[in-house]
Design a protein around this motif. Structure first.
Motif, PDB file in Angstrom:
ATOM      1  N   LEU A  19     -27.001 -17.823  -4.427  1.00 43.30           N
ATOM      2  CA  LEU A  19     -26.600 -17.635  -5.927  1.00 43.30           C
ATOM      3  C   LEU A  19     -27.526 -17.612  -6.915  1.00 43.30           C
ATOM      4  CD1 LEU A  19     -23.343 -20.244  -5.761  1.00 43.30           C
ATOM      5  CD2 LEU A  19     -23.157 -18.002  -6.263  1.00 43.30           C
ATOM      6  N   ALA A  20     -28.615 -18.522  -6.861  1.00 42.14           N
ATOM      7  CA  ALA A  20     -29.628 -18.576  -7.816  1.00 42.14           C
ATOM      8  C   ALA A  20     -30.387 -17.201  -7.650  1.00 42.14           C
ATOM      9  CB  ALA A  20     -30.696 -19.636  -7.359  1.00 42.14           C
ATOM     10  N   GLU A  21     -30.475 -16.690  -6.359  1.00 44.23           N
ATOM     11  CA  GLU A  21     -31.142 -15.381  -6.264  1.00 44.23           C
ATOM     12  C   GLU A  21     -30.421 -14.179  -7.048  1.00 44.23           C
ATOM     13  OE1 GLU A  21     -31.633 -14.223  -2.142  1.00 44.23           O
ATOM     14  OE2 GLU A  21     -33.097 -15.857  -1.790  1.00 44.23           O
ATOM     15  N   ALA A  58     -15.372 -11.868   1.570  1.00 41.00           N
ATOM     16  CA  ALA A  58     -15.106 -11.685   0.115  1.00 41.00           C
ATOM     17  C   ALA A  58     -16.432 -12.198  -0.500  1.00 41.00           C
ATOM     18  CB  ALA A  58     -13.920 -12.434  -0.441  1.00 41.00           C
ATOM     19  N   ILE A  59     -17.156 -13.341  -0.112  1.00 38.72           N
ATOM     20  CA  ILE A  59     -18.291 -14.137  -0.533  1.00 38.72           C
ATOM     21  C   ILE A  59     -19.538 -12.991  -0.253  1.00 38.72           C
ATOM     22  CG2 ILE A  59     -19.994 -15.641  -0.145  1.00 38.72           C
ATOM     23  CD1 ILE A  59     -17.535 -17.711   0.554  1.00 38.72           C
ATOM     24  N   CYS A  60     -19.454 -12.271   0.861  1.00 40.86           N
ATOM     25  CA  CYS A  60     -20.630 -11.376   1.348  1.00 40.86           C
ATOM     26  C   CYS A  60     -20.668 -10.348   0.377  1.00 40.86           C
ATOM     27  CB  CYS A  60     -20.364 -10.951   2.663  1.00 40.86           C
ATOM     28  SG  CYS A  60     -21.224 -12.367   3.692  1.00 40.86           S
ATOM     29  N   GLU A  61     -19.180  -9.867   0.299  1.00 48.55           N
ATOM     30  CA  GLU A  61     -19.116  -8.422  -0.609  1.00 48.55           C
ATOM     31  C   GLU A  61     -19.528  -8.854  -2.206  1.00 48.55           C
ATOM     32  OE1 GLU A  61     -14.968  -7.351  -0.277  1.00 48.55           O
ATOM     33  OE2 GLU A  61     -15.285  -6.366   1.403  1.00 48.55           O
ATOM     34  N   VAL A  62     -19.064  -9.851  -2.650  1.00 51.49           N
ATOM     35  CA  VAL A  62     -19.420 -10.174  -3.943  1.00 51.49           C
ATOM     36  C   VAL A  62     -20.985 -10.440  -4.291  1.00 51.49           C
ATOM     37  CG1 VAL A  62     -19.491 -12.054  -6.080  1.00 51.49           C
ATOM     38  CG2 VAL A  62     -17.354 -11.315  -4.705  1.00 51.49           C
ATOM     39  N   LEU A  63     -21.679 -11.117  -3.195  1.00 54.33           N
ATOM     40  CA  LEU A  63     -23.033 -11.500  -3.166  1.00 54.33           C
ATOM     41  C   LEU A  63     -23.946 -10.320  -2.794  1.00 54.33           C
ATOM     42  CD1 LEU A  63     -22.969 -15.339  -2.768  1.00 54.33           C
ATOM     43  CD2 LEU A  63     -23.063 -14.107  -4.553  1.00 54.33           C
ATOM     44  N   ASP A  64     -23.165  -9.330  -2.214  1.00 55.91           N
ATOM     45  CA  ASP A  64     -24.013  -8.208  -1.597  1.00 55.91           C
ATOM     46  C   ASP A  64     -25.075  -8.972  -0.616  1.00 55.91           C
ATOM     47  OD1 ASP A  64     -24.786  -5.716  -0.689  1.00 55.91           O
ATOM     48  OD2 ASP A  64     -26.302  -5.446  -2.326  1.00 55.91           O
TER      49      ASP A  64
END
Length: 84
Positions: A19-21, A58-64
């Protein structure tokens, strides 16, 4: 430390770092993924007992990112060595 379903797990969650990245807050991720902040907080703090593949997708898609960017395995220390 024991292993198995009843013992403590040794999976580390790196959601804070990712998230920070990305410059994203947990609140924003929750909104974009469609999961409650409370459930993401449980995952982020390593207290989740399970995570659905659909949620991880979904998390991986949003955070790429890849699942391995979010989770890692911490092996048992050798006998006689105390964990840090």
């Amino acid at each position: 430390m024991t292993s198995g379903q009843d013992g403590p797990h040794r999976i580390e969650v790196h959601l804070d770092a990712v998230l920070a990245e990305r410059g994203m807050t947990l609140t924003e991720l929750a909104e974009r993924v469609g999961v409650t902040i409370a459930n993401l907080s449980i995952l982020k703090n390593g207290r989740a007992k399970a995570v659905r593949f659909s949620t991880m997708t979904a998390i991986c898609e949003v955070l790429d990112c890849q699942p391995g960017d979010l989770l890692s395995y911490r092996p048992h220390p050798p006998d006689g060595v105390q964990p840090k």
